[in-house]
Scaffold this motif. Structure first.
Motif, PDB file in Angstrom:
ATOM      1  N   LEU A 161       0.896  -1.134   0.025  1.00  0.00           N
ATOM      2  CA  LEU A 161      -0.056  -0.067  -0.032  1.00  0.00           C
ATOM      3  C   LEU A 161       0.892   1.165  -0.078  1.00  0.00           C
ATOM      4  CD1 LEU A 161      -2.922   1.220  -0.010  1.00  0.00           C
ATOM      5  CD2 LEU A 161      -2.686   0.988   2.783  1.00  0.00           C
ATOM      6  N   LYS A 162       0.788   1.808  -1.234  1.00  0.00           N
ATOM      7  CA  LYS A 162       1.804   3.010  -1.387  1.00  0.00           C
ATOM      8  C   LYS A 162       1.133   4.157  -2.119  1.00  0.00           C
ATOM      9  CE  LYS A 162       6.574   1.180  -0.980  1.00  0.00           C
ATOM     10  NZ  LYS A 162       6.097  -0.253  -0.422  1.00  0.00           N
ATOM     11  N   ALA A 163       1.374   5.317  -2.204  1.00  0.00           N
ATOM     12  CA  ALA A 163       0.900   6.563  -2.774  1.00  0.00           C
ATOM     13  C   ALA A 163       1.759   7.279  -3.519  1.00  0.00           C
ATOM     14  CB  ALA A 163      -0.116   7.456  -2.008  1.00  0.00           C
ATOM     15  N   TYR A 164       1.610   7.427  -4.870  1.00  0.00           N
ATOM     16  CA  TYR A 164       2.772   8.471  -5.542  1.00  0.00           C
ATOM     17  C   TYR A 164       2.110   9.583  -6.306  1.00  0.00           C
ATOM     18  CZ  TYR A 164       4.724   3.409  -5.262  1.00  0.00           C
ATOM     19  OH  TYR A 164       5.173   2.312  -5.019  1.00  0.00           O
ATOM     20  N   ARG A 165       2.895  10.417  -6.438  1.00  0.00           N
ATOM     21  CA  ARG A 165       2.605  11.640  -7.396  1.00  0.00           C
ATOM     22  C   ARG A 165       2.879  10.897  -8.921  1.00  0.00           C
ATOM     23  NH1 ARG A 165       5.350  15.749  -8.458  1.00  0.00           N
ATOM     24  NH2 ARG A 165       7.093  15.293  -7.170  1.00  0.00           N
ATOM     25  N   GLN A 166       1.783  11.299  -9.852  1.00  0.00           N
ATOM     26  CA  GLN A 166       2.040  10.584 -11.033  1.00  0.00           C
ATOM     27  C   GLN A 166       3.393  10.618 -11.570  1.00  0.00           C
ATOM     28  OE1 GLN A 166       0.644  11.772 -15.180  1.00  0.00           O
ATOM     29  NE2 GLN A 166      -1.212  10.766 -14.544  1.00  0.00           N
ATOM     30  N   ASP A 167       4.124  11.764 -11.467  1.00  0.00           N
ATOM     31  CA  ASP A 167       5.358  11.819 -12.562  1.00  0.00           C
ATOM     32  C   ASP A 167       6.337  11.176 -12.140  1.00  0.00           C
ATOM     33  OD1 ASP A 167       5.433  13.905 -10.160  1.00  0.00           O
ATOM     34  OD2 ASP A 167       7.352  14.607 -10.785  1.00  0.00           O
ATOM     35  N   VAL A 168       6.223  10.610 -10.716  1.00  0.00           N
ATOM     36  CA  VAL A 168       7.115   9.573  -9.930  1.00  0.00           C
ATOM     37  C   VAL A 168       7.169   8.252 -10.825  1.00  0.00           C
ATOM     38  CG1 VAL A 168       7.849   8.366  -7.970  1.00  0.00           C
ATOM     39  CG2 VAL A 168       7.076  10.864  -7.690  1.00  0.00           C
ATOM     40  N   VAL A 169       5.906   7.720 -10.845  1.00  0.00           N
ATOM     41  CA  VAL A 169       5.876   6.384 -11.278  1.00  0.00           C
ATOM     42  C   VAL A 169       6.278   6.411 -12.929  1.00  0.00           C
ATOM     43  CG1 VAL A 169       4.248   5.691  -9.824  1.00  0.00           C
ATOM     44  CG2 VAL A 169       3.402   6.513 -11.975  1.00  0.00           C
ATOM     45  N   LYS A 170       5.985   7.775 -13.627  1.00  0.00           N
ATOM     46  CA  LYS A 170       6.205   7.675 -14.845  1.00  0.00           C
ATOM     47  C   LYS A 170       7.867   7.918 -15.136  1.00  0.00           C
ATOM     48  CE  LYS A 170       1.884   7.688 -16.285  1.00  0.00           C
ATOM     49  NZ  LYS A 170       1.169   6.548 -17.004  1.00  0.00           N
ATOM     50  N   ASN A 171       8.449   8.190 -14.191  1.00  0.00           N
ATOM     51  CA  ASN A 171      10.024   8.277 -14.485  1.00  0.00           C
ATOM     52  C   ASN A 171      11.056   7.331 -13.711  1.00  0.00           C
ATOM     53  OD1 ASN A 171      10.006  10.594 -16.315  1.00  0.00           O
ATOM     54  ND2 ASN A 171       9.118  11.699 -14.480  1.00  0.00           N
ATOM     55  N   ILE A 172      10.389   6.305 -13.142  1.00  0.00           N
ATOM     56  CA  ILE A 172      11.201   5.376 -12.739  1.00  0.00           C
ATOM     57  C   ILE A 172      10.987   4.114 -13.428  1.00  0.00           C
ATOM     58  CG2 ILE A 172      11.309   6.334 -10.407  1.00  0.00           C
ATOM     59  CD1 ILE A 172       9.231   4.104  -9.549  1.00  0.00           C
ATOM     60  N   THR A 173      12.009   3.281 -13.558  1.00  0.00           N
ATOM     61  CA  THR A 173      11.818   1.873 -14.080  1.00  0.00           C
ATOM     62  C   THR A 173      12.282   0.783 -13.141  1.00  0.00           C
ATOM     63  OG1 THR A 173      12.678   2.967 -16.100  1.00  0.00           O
ATOM     64  CG2 THR A 173      12.750   0.596 -15.998  1.00  0.00           C
ATOM     65  N   ILE A 174      11.681  -0.264 -13.010  1.00  0.00           N
ATOM     66  CA  ILE A 174      12.063  -1.244 -12.148  1.00  0.00           C
ATOM     67  C   ILE A 174      11.652  -2.798 -12.901  1.00  0.00           C
ATOM     68  CG2 ILE A 174      11.048  -0.337  -9.887  1.00  0.00           C
ATOM     69  CD1 ILE A 174       8.238  -1.713 -10.325  1.00  0.00           C
ATOM     70  N   TYR A 175      12.490  -3.535 -12.289  1.00  0.00           N
ATOM     71  CA  TYR A 175      12.482  -4.841 -13.089  1.00  0.00           C
ATOM     72  C   TYR A 175      12.987  -6.165 -11.962  1.00  0.00           C
ATOM     73  CZ  TYR A 175      17.274  -3.570 -13.289  1.00  0.00           C
ATOM     74  OH  TYR A 175      18.759  -3.064 -12.887  1.00  0.00           O
ATOM     75  N   GLY A 176      13.063  -7.300 -12.383  1.00  0.00           N
ATOM     76  CA  GLY A 176      13.552  -8.115 -11.469  1.00  0.00           C
ATOM     77  C   GLY A 176      12.539  -8.451 -10.462  1.00  0.00           C
ATOM     78  N   GLU A 177      12.871  -8.315  -8.986  1.00  0.00           N
ATOM     79  CA  GLU A 177      12.075  -8.161  -7.715  1.00  0.00           C
ATOM     80  C   GLU A 177      11.984  -6.865  -7.208  1.00  0.00           C
ATOM     81  OE1 GLU A 177       9.801 -10.721  -6.905  1.00  0.00           O
ATOM     82  OE2 GLU A 177      10.311 -11.725  -8.815  1.00  0.00           O
TER      83      GLU A 177
END
Length: 332
Positions: A161-177
Protein backbone atom coordinates in the motif's frame (compact mmCIF):
# COMPACT_ATOMS: atom_id res chain seq x y z
CA UNK A 1 -13.57 20.50 -23.96
CA UNK A 2 -11.07 17.92 -22.63
CA UNK A 3 -12.04 15.73 -19.70
CA UNK A 4 -10.79 16.78 -16.27
CA UNK A 5 -7.81 14.70 -15.13
CA UNK A 6 -8.49 11.82 -12.80
CA UNK A 7 -7.63 12.41 -9.19
CA UNK A 8 -6.80 8.80 -8.36
CA UNK A 9 -5.60 5.62 -10.02
CA UNK A 10 -5.77 2.51 -7.89
CA UNK A 11 -3.32 -0.04 -9.28
CA UNK A 12 -3.79 -3.62 -8.12
CA UNK A 13 -1.41 -6.38 -9.25
CA UNK A 14 -2.83 -9.85 -8.68
CA UNK A 15 -2.27 -13.54 -9.20
CA UNK A 16 -5.05 -16.06 -8.53
CA UNK A 17 -7.23 -13.82 -6.35
CA UNK A 18 -10.68 -14.38 -7.88
CA UNK A 19 -12.40 -14.78 -4.50
CA UNK A 20 -11.30 -11.44 -3.11
CA UNK A 21 -11.73 -9.22 -6.19
CA UNK A 22 -15.49 -8.46 -5.98
CA UNK A 23 -15.24 -7.54 -2.29
CA UNK A 24 -12.14 -5.42 -2.88
CA UNK A 25 -13.78 -3.64 -5.83
CA UNK A 26 -16.92 -2.80 -3.85
CA UNK A 27 -14.85 -1.55 -0.92
CA UNK A 28 -12.77 0.77 -3.15
CA UNK A 29 -15.88 2.10 -4.93
CA UNK A 30 -17.54 2.87 -1.60
CA UNK A 31 -14.49 4.85 -0.46
CA UNK A 32 -14.30 6.75 -3.75
CA UNK A 33 -17.96 7.68 -3.74
CA UNK A 34 -17.94 8.74 -0.09
CA UNK A 35 -15.05 11.12 -0.80
CA UNK A 36 -16.18 12.30 -4.22
CA UNK A 37 -12.99 11.23 -6.01
CA UNK A 38 -12.70 10.87 -9.76
CA UNK A 39 -10.89 7.57 -10.17
CA UNK A 40 -9.96 4.48 -12.08
CA UNK A 41 -9.21 0.97 -10.83
CA UNK A 42 -6.58 -0.86 -12.86
CA UNK A 43 -6.34 -4.60 -12.23
CA UNK A 44 -3.09 -6.15 -13.45
CA UNK A 45 -3.69 -9.90 -13.87
CA UNK A 46 -0.26 -11.50 -13.73
CA UNK A 47 -1.19 -14.66 -15.66
CA UNK A 48 -3.73 -16.04 -13.17
CA UNK A 49 -4.81 -19.64 -13.55
CA UNK A 50 -8.15 -19.23 -11.76
CA UNK A 51 -11.19 -17.11 -12.70
CA UNK A 52 -9.55 -13.78 -11.87
CA UNK A 53 -9.71 -12.47 -15.44
CA UNK A 54 -13.38 -13.45 -15.83
CA UNK A 55 -14.14 -11.59 -12.59
CA UNK A 56 -12.24 -8.50 -13.80
CA UNK A 57 -14.17 -8.50 -17.08
CA UNK A 58 -17.45 -8.73 -15.21
CA UNK A 59 -16.44 -5.86 -12.90
CA UNK A 60 -15.53 -3.83 -16.00
CA UNK A 61 -18.99 -4.38 -17.45
CA UNK A 62 -20.59 -3.24 -14.20
CA UNK A 63 -18.29 -0.27 -13.55
CA UNK A 64 -16.80 1.90 -16.35
CA UNK A 65 -14.08 3.04 -13.94
CA UNK A 66 -12.58 -0.46 -13.96
CA UNK A 67 -9.78 -1.35 -16.37
CA UNK A 68 -7.83 -4.56 -16.68
CA UNK A 69 -4.64 -5.84 -18.26
CA UNK A 70 -3.80 -9.53 -18.42
CA UNK A 71 -0.34 -11.03 -19.00
CA UNK A 72 0.04 -14.21 -21.04
CA UNK A 73 1.94 -15.81 -18.15
CA UNK A 74 3.13 -15.05 -14.64
CA UNK A 75 5.91 -12.45 -14.92
CA UNK A 76 5.93 -11.32 -11.29
CA UNK A 77 4.70 -8.38 -9.26
CA UNK A 78 7.42 -6.01 -10.47
CA UNK A 79 6.45 -6.52 -14.12
CA UNK A 80 2.79 -5.95 -13.28
CA UNK A 81 3.55 -2.71 -11.45
CA UNK A 82 5.92 -1.40 -14.14
CA UNK A 83 3.33 -2.02 -16.86
CA UNK A 84 0.61 -0.46 -14.73
CA UNK A 85 2.74 2.59 -13.97
CA UNK A 86 3.03 3.32 -17.69
CA UNK A 87 -0.74 2.96 -18.11
CA UNK A 88 -2.31 4.80 -15.15
CA UNK A 89 -3.89 8.23 -15.69
CA UNK A 90 -4.54 9.55 -12.19
CA UNK A 91 -2.70 12.49 -10.67
CA UNK A 92 -2.11 10.33 -7.59
CA UNK A 93 -1.41 6.62 -7.94
CA UNK A 94 -2.28 4.19 -5.17
CA UNK A 95 -0.88 0.66 -5.25
CA UNK A 96 -2.36 -2.08 -3.12
CA UNK A 97 -2.47 -5.85 -2.97
CA UNK A 98 -5.54 -7.81 -4.05
CA UNK A 99 -5.73 -10.12 -1.02
CA UNK A 100 -7.78 -7.72 1.18
CA UNK A 101 -4.86 -7.32 3.61
CA UNK A 102 -4.58 -3.65 2.54
CA UNK A 103 -7.49 -1.44 3.56
CA UNK A 104 -8.94 0.96 0.94
CA UNK A 105 -10.07 3.14 3.86
CA UNK A 106 -6.48 4.39 3.98
CA UNK A 107 -6.74 5.92 0.48
CA UNK A 108 -8.18 9.37 1.40
CA UNK A 109 -5.39 10.10 3.91
CA UNK A 110 -2.71 8.86 1.52
CA UNK A 111 -4.17 11.12 -1.17
CA UNK A 112 -4.17 14.08 1.23
CA UNK A 113 -0.52 13.51 2.16
CA UNK A 114 0.49 13.60 -1.50
CA UNK A 115 -1.62 16.58 -2.53
CA UNK A 116 -1.52 18.74 0.63
CA UNK A 117 1.73 17.78 2.37
CA UNK A 118 3.55 17.67 -0.97
CA UNK A 119 5.12 14.24 -0.64
CA UNK A 120 6.43 12.53 -3.74
CA UNK A 121 5.71 9.12 -2.27
CA UNK A 122 4.03 7.82 0.87
CA UNK A 123 4.67 4.26 1.98
CA UNK A 124 2.39 2.27 4.26
CA UNK A 125 3.74 0.80 7.49
CA UNK A 126 1.99 -2.30 8.78
CA UNK A 127 3.00 -1.69 12.37
CA UNK A 128 0.78 -4.50 13.63
CA UNK A 129 0.91 -7.51 11.35
CA UNK A 130 -1.20 -10.66 11.16
CA UNK A 131 1.50 -12.84 9.63
CA UNK A 132 3.38 -15.82 11.10
CA UNK A 133 6.81 -15.25 12.65
CA UNK A 134 8.38 -17.11 9.70
CA UNK A 135 7.35 -14.11 7.62
CA UNK A 136 7.61 -11.22 10.08
CA UNK A 137 11.13 -11.97 11.35
CA UNK A 138 12.80 -12.13 7.90
CA UNK A 139 10.84 -8.99 6.98
CA UNK A 140 12.31 -7.08 9.94
CA UNK A 141 15.84 -8.17 9.01
CA UNK A 142 15.21 -7.28 5.37
CA UNK A 143 13.91 -3.81 6.26
CA UNK A 144 16.87 -3.14 8.58
CA UNK A 145 19.36 -4.12 5.85
CA UNK A 146 17.58 -1.94 3.30
CA UNK A 147 17.59 1.07 5.60
CA UNK A 148 21.30 0.62 6.24
CA UNK A 149 22.27 0.34 2.59
CA UNK A 150 19.85 2.85 1.06
CA UNK A 151 19.63 5.44 3.89
CA UNK A 152 15.87 5.65 3.22
CA UNK A 153 14.35 5.59 6.69
CA UNK A 154 11.18 3.53 6.24
CA UNK A 155 9.98 0.80 8.56
CA UNK A 156 8.24 -1.35 5.94
CA UNK A 157 9.64 -1.28 2.40
CA UNK A 158 7.60 -4.31 1.34
CA UNK A 159 4.18 -2.87 2.15
CA UNK A 160 2.11 -3.00 -1.04
CA UNK A 161 0.00 0.00 0.00
CA UNK A 162 1.75 3.11 -1.30
CA UNK A 163 0.81 6.44 -2.85
CA UNK A 164 2.75 8.31 -5.55
CA UNK A 165 2.58 11.49 -7.52
CA UNK A 166 2.04 10.52 -11.14
CA UNK A 167 5.36 11.85 -12.41
CA UNK A 168 7.21 9.60 -9.94
CA UNK A 169 5.82 6.38 -11.41
CA UNK A 170 6.25 7.68 -14.96
CA UNK A 171 9.95 8.39 -14.44
CA UNK A 172 11.23 5.29 -12.67
CA UNK A 173 11.93 1.84 -14.07
CA UNK A 174 11.76 -1.35 -12.06
CA UNK A 175 12.57 -4.90 -13.07
CA UNK A 176 13.41 -8.27 -11.52
CA UNK A 177 12.02 -8.19 -7.96
CA UNK A 178 12.64 -4.49 -7.41
CA UNK A 179 9.08 -3.51 -6.47
CA UNK A 180 10.26 -3.70 -2.84
CA UNK A 181 12.75 -0.91 -3.50
CA UNK A 182 10.57 1.62 -5.26
CA UNK A 183 11.15 4.22 -2.47
CA UNK A 184 14.91 3.68 -2.84
CA UNK A 185 14.79 3.99 -6.63
CA UNK A 186 12.56 7.06 -6.38
CA UNK A 187 14.96 8.77 -3.97
CA UNK A 188 17.95 8.02 -6.18
CA UNK A 189 16.03 9.60 -9.07
CA UNK A 190 15.60 12.83 -7.12
CA UNK A 191 12.20 12.21 -5.53
CA UNK A 192 13.35 12.66 -1.96
CA UNK A 193 10.10 13.78 -0.30
CA UNK A 194 9.20 10.34 1.03
CA UNK A 195 6.69 9.91 3.83
CA UNK A 196 5.33 7.01 5.84
CA UNK A 197 1.91 6.27 7.28
CA UNK A 198 0.87 3.59 9.74
CA UNK A 199 -1.80 1.53 7.99
CA UNK A 200 -4.16 -1.21 9.04
CA UNK A 201 -3.09 -4.75 8.23
CA UNK A 202 -5.74 -7.42 7.97
CA UNK A 203 -5.47 -11.18 8.07
CA UNK A 204 -5.76 -12.88 4.69
CA UNK A 205 -9.40 -13.82 4.09
CA UNK A 206 -9.10 -15.98 0.99
CA UNK A 207 -6.45 -18.28 -0.43
CA UNK A 208 -2.78 -18.42 0.55
CA UNK A 209 0.26 -16.19 0.02
CA UNK A 210 1.95 -16.41 -3.38
CA UNK A 211 5.42 -15.60 -2.03
CA UNK A 212 7.93 -17.97 -0.42
CA UNK A 213 11.01 -17.39 1.72
CA UNK A 214 13.18 -17.27 -1.41
CA UNK A 215 11.86 -13.75 -2.05
CA UNK A 216 14.11 -12.45 0.74
CA UNK A 217 17.24 -13.87 -0.90
CA UNK A 218 16.21 -12.52 -4.31
CA UNK A 219 15.26 -9.22 -2.70
CA UNK A 220 18.65 -8.82 -1.01
CA UNK A 221 20.47 -9.54 -4.28
CA UNK A 222 18.29 -6.97 -6.04
CA UNK A 223 19.14 -4.44 -3.32
CA UNK A 224 22.86 -4.94 -3.93
CA UNK A 225 22.24 -4.65 -7.65
CA UNK A 226 20.37 -1.34 -7.54
CA UNK A 227 22.83 0.04 -4.96
CA UNK A 228 25.72 -0.74 -7.29
CA UNK A 229 23.95 0.52 -10.41
CA UNK A 230 22.92 3.75 -8.70
CA UNK A 231 26.44 4.47 -7.47
CA UNK A 232 28.48 3.32 -10.45
CA UNK A 233 25.98 2.88 -13.30
CA UNK A 234 27.05 6.14 -14.96
CA UNK A 235 30.68 6.01 -13.89
CA UNK A 236 31.84 2.39 -14.16
CA UNK A 237 35.48 3.51 -14.39
CA UNK A 238 35.30 4.70 -10.78
CA UNK A 239 34.71 1.13 -9.62
CA UNK A 240 36.37 -1.12 -12.17
CA UNK A 241 39.19 1.33 -12.92
CA UNK A 242 40.02 1.92 -9.26
CA UNK A 243 39.94 -1.77 -8.40
CA UNK A 244 41.93 -2.65 -11.53
CA UNK A 245 44.56 0.00 -10.84
CA UNK A 246 45.02 -1.18 -7.24
CA UNK A 247 45.37 -4.80 -8.34
CA UNK A 248 47.82 -3.88 -11.14
CA UNK A 249 49.89 -1.80 -8.72
CA UNK A 250 49.94 -4.56 -6.08
CA UNK A 251 50.91 -7.24 -8.61
CA UNK A 252 53.64 -5.04 -10.09
CA UNK A 253 55.00 -4.22 -6.63
CA UNK A 254 55.12 -7.91 -5.73
CA UNK A 255 56.92 -8.71 -9.00
CA UNK A 256 59.51 -5.98 -8.45
CA UNK A 257 60.07 -7.23 -4.92
CA UNK A 258 60.69 -10.79 -6.17
CA UNK A 259 63.15 -9.59 -8.83
CA UNK A 260 64.88 -7.29 -6.35
CA UNK A 261 65.19 -10.17 -3.88
CA UNK A 262 66.86 -12.33 -6.53
CA UNK A 263 69.31 -9.55 -7.49
CA UNK A 264 70.16 -8.98 -3.85
CA UNK A 265 70.84 -12.70 -3.31
CA UNK A 266 73.08 -12.81 -6.40
CA UNK A 267 75.21 -9.88 -5.22
CA UNK A 268 75.46 -11.22 -1.68
CA UNK A 269 76.26 -14.74 -2.94
CA UNK A 270 73.31 -16.23 -1.11
CA UNK A 271 71.32 -19.22 -2.37
CA UNK A 272 68.46 -18.25 -4.64
CA UNK A 273 66.03 -19.72 -7.09
CA UNK A 274 64.58 -18.45 -10.32
CA UNK A 275 61.75 -15.94 -9.98
CA UNK A 276 59.49 -18.19 -12.05
CA UNK A 277 59.99 -21.00 -9.53
CA UNK A 278 58.37 -18.94 -6.77
CA UNK A 279 54.54 -19.36 -6.42
CA UNK A 280 54.30 -15.66 -5.50
CA UNK A 281 55.38 -14.79 -9.04
CA UNK A 282 52.32 -16.49 -10.54
CA UNK A 283 50.06 -14.87 -7.96
CA UNK A 284 51.52 -11.49 -8.91
CA UNK A 285 51.12 -12.24 -12.62
CA UNK A 286 47.49 -13.25 -12.12
CA UNK A 287 46.75 -10.10 -10.14
CA UNK A 288 48.34 -7.93 -12.86
CA UNK A 289 46.29 -9.62 -15.62
CA UNK A 290 43.01 -9.38 -13.68
CA UNK A 291 43.75 -5.75 -12.78
CA UNK A 292 44.40 -4.91 -16.44
CA UNK A 293 41.14 -6.57 -17.47
CA UNK A 294 39.15 -4.70 -14.82
CA UNK A 295 40.66 -1.40 -15.93
CA UNK A 296 39.84 -2.19 -19.56
CA UNK A 297 36.30 -3.21 -18.54
CA UNK A 298 35.80 0.12 -16.79
CA UNK A 299 37.11 2.01 -19.82
CA UNK A 300 34.74 0.17 -22.18
CA UNK A 301 31.90 0.77 -19.72
CA UNK A 302 32.59 4.50 -19.80
CA UNK A 303 32.40 4.49 -23.59
CA UNK A 304 29.05 2.66 -23.50
CA UNK A 305 27.64 5.02 -20.88
CA UNK A 306 28.74 8.05 -22.87
CA UNK A 307 27.11 6.67 -26.00
CA UNK A 308 23.91 5.83 -24.11
CA UNK A 309 23.61 9.31 -22.61
CA UNK A 310 24.28 10.88 -26.00
CA UNK A 311 21.46 8.84 -27.57
CA UNK A 312 18.82 8.99 -24.84
CA UNK A 313 19.64 11.96 -22.62
CA UNK A 314 17.56 10.30 -19.91
CA UNK A 315 18.21 12.71 -17.07
CA UNK A 316 15.10 13.82 -15.18
CA UNK A 317 14.30 17.55 -15.35
CA UNK A 318 12.46 19.19 -12.45
CA UNK A 319 11.97 22.72 -13.84
CA UNK A 320 12.75 24.64 -16.98
CA UNK A 321 13.00 28.37 -17.60
CA UNK A 322 12.75 29.60 -21.16
CA UNK A 323 13.55 33.32 -21.11
CA UNK A 324 13.30 33.59 -24.85
CA UNK A 325 9.71 32.41 -24.75
CA UNK A 326 9.07 34.41 -21.58
CA UNK A 327 7.67 31.49 -19.61
CA UNK A 328 8.42 29.08 -16.80
CA UNK A 329 7.63 25.43 -17.37
CA UNK A 330 6.97 23.66 -14.09
CA UNK A 331 7.61 19.93 -14.14
CA UNK A 332 6.43 19.10 -10.63
Amino acid sequence: MPDAPLQLSVLIPLYNEDESLPELHDWIVRVMEENGFSYEILFMDDGSKDRSWAVIRELGRRNPHVRGIRFTRNYGKTAALQTGFQTVRGEVVITMDADLQDSPDEIPELYRMITEENYDLVSGWKQKRYDPISKTLPTKLFNAATRGISEVQLHDFNCGLKAYRQDVVKNITIYGEMHRYIPVIAKWNGYSRIGEKVVQHQARKYGTTKFGLERFMYGFLDLLSIAFVNKFGRRPMHFFGSLGTLMFFFGSLLTVWLIGLKVYNIYTHQPYRNVTDDPLFFIALTVIIVGSQLFLGGFLGELLVKQSIHQTGDYLIADEVDHQAGMLVKKD
